[in-house]
Design an enzyme around this catalytic site. Sequence first.
Site, short mmCIF file in Angstrom:
data_model
loop_
_atom_site.label_atom_id
_atom_site.label_comp_id
_atom_site.label_asym_id
_atom_site.label_seq_id
_atom_site.Cartn_x
_atom_site.Cartn_y
_atom_site.Cartn_z
CE LYS A 1 -4.35 -1.47 0.15
NZ LYS A 1 -5.42 -1.03 -0.77
CG ASP B 1 -11.50 -3.49 5.11
OD1 ASP B 1 -12.35 -3.48 6.00
OD2 ASP B 1 -11.79 -3.45 3.90
#
Length: 393
Positions: free
Chosen positions: A69, A116
Amino acid sequence: MKKIQLLKSLFPFKAPKLENDHEVANFFNSVPFYKPTELKVMKNLAQELGVKEIAVKDESSRFGINSFKGAGGLYAMGCAIAEKAGLDLETLTFDQLMTPEVKKVAERITFYTATDGNHGRGIAWSASVLGSKAIIRMPKGSKQIRVENIRKIQNTEVEITDKNYDNTVKEVQELCAKDPNGIMIQDTAWDGYEKIPGWIVKGYSLIVEEFMKQMPEKPTHIFLQAGVGSLAAGIVLGLEERLAPEDLPTITVVEPETVACFYKSAEIGDGERHSIEGLTKTMMAGLNCQTPSVAAWPVLRDSAKFYGTLSEDTCAQGMSRLAHPVADDPKVVSGESGAAGFAYVYEILANPELAKDREALGLDENSRIVLLSTEGDTDPDNYRHIVDEENWF
C-alpha cells in the site's frame, strides 16, 4: 470445504488510451529509501504442478510496512501536496517534497481515509514521511492488531466505527468535508472523486515496472486479487503501458466468495458496477470491499478474461503452501489477502477435479504465471494458526 468458482468474461477486450507513466518510476527512483521488492521464483512447485514458471512478487518488504500500500499512498499524497504547492507533477521528485517551503504546505494538510487495515497503514506511514497528519476510520469487525499497527505511527488518529466498509467511507467523507485543510485519500473512486484514486492506481504501476525487469520472459498469466480493484487496475494499466495487446497475459480477477463484487458485476453482465449488500465478512480483510471502484471497474471489465472466487480454506491452504515451500523454493510469508491470487491458481493446478478450469484458463507446461503476495503476516495470530497448526499437506 475448499471451493473456487471461475467465470469467463462476457465483455470484449478494449485497449485503453494510455499516457506514458514514467513519472511514477522517476518519482520512486528519487526516493532515497526506495528499493524493489523481491520476485520469488517457485521452480520446484512449477515443475510439480506442470507449468513453466510460478513467480511471486513479495510485497511484504515494501517500505517496511508489510504490504504494497505504501506505493500508491506515497505517490498519491506526494502528488496532492505538490499540487497544493504548485509543483509540476510530471517531473516531481522526493527532494522537492522535502524543501522547507513544501513541507510547510504539507504540515497544514490532514489526510482522511477509511481502511480495512493495510491502506490505512500505508496512508499513516506516508503522512509521517511527508510531514502531514492522518485521520483514519476502520469498519466494524476490524482486527485490533491492524488498529495498533496504524496507531503507533506518528501524527495519526484511528478509530473503529460501527459501520460496514462502504458506510465507513461515507463517514470519513463527512469528517473531511468539515476540515478546510482536509484531503480525502481513498483508494476507491466514485463519481466526482476520481483524481486522487487515479494517482493511487498509477503508483501501483511501480510493481509492474519491477517485475517486468525481474522476469526473464513475459508472463502468460496473472491472477490479481481485488477489493475495490485499485491494485488490480494499476497492474493491468502498467502491463498495458508496456506490452502490445497480443502480448498481454491472461488476466484473472480473484475475490473472496463472500464479498465478490467484481464477480457479481461480471456475472450480471450489463457492463455496470454492482454491490454486495449488508455487513460482509471474510478473513481476507483487505478484500472485504462491497463495491467496485468507479475507476477500476472499466479497466478490469475491458481487460480481464476471467473472474474467480475462493473460499476461506482455499486461501488458508495457499498461505500454508507459501509458508512451507517445495524443496528449496523460497518461503513467502503471505497474509490472508496477500495469498488469495496464489491460493486460487494453486487449487486449480493441484486439484485434478478442476482440470476443466485449468483448460479454460489455458494453463499448461508453457505457462509463466506471476502472482502478487500483497501483504505479509498482518494478522500474526491467525497467520501462525493457519501455517503452523493446520495440516494441509
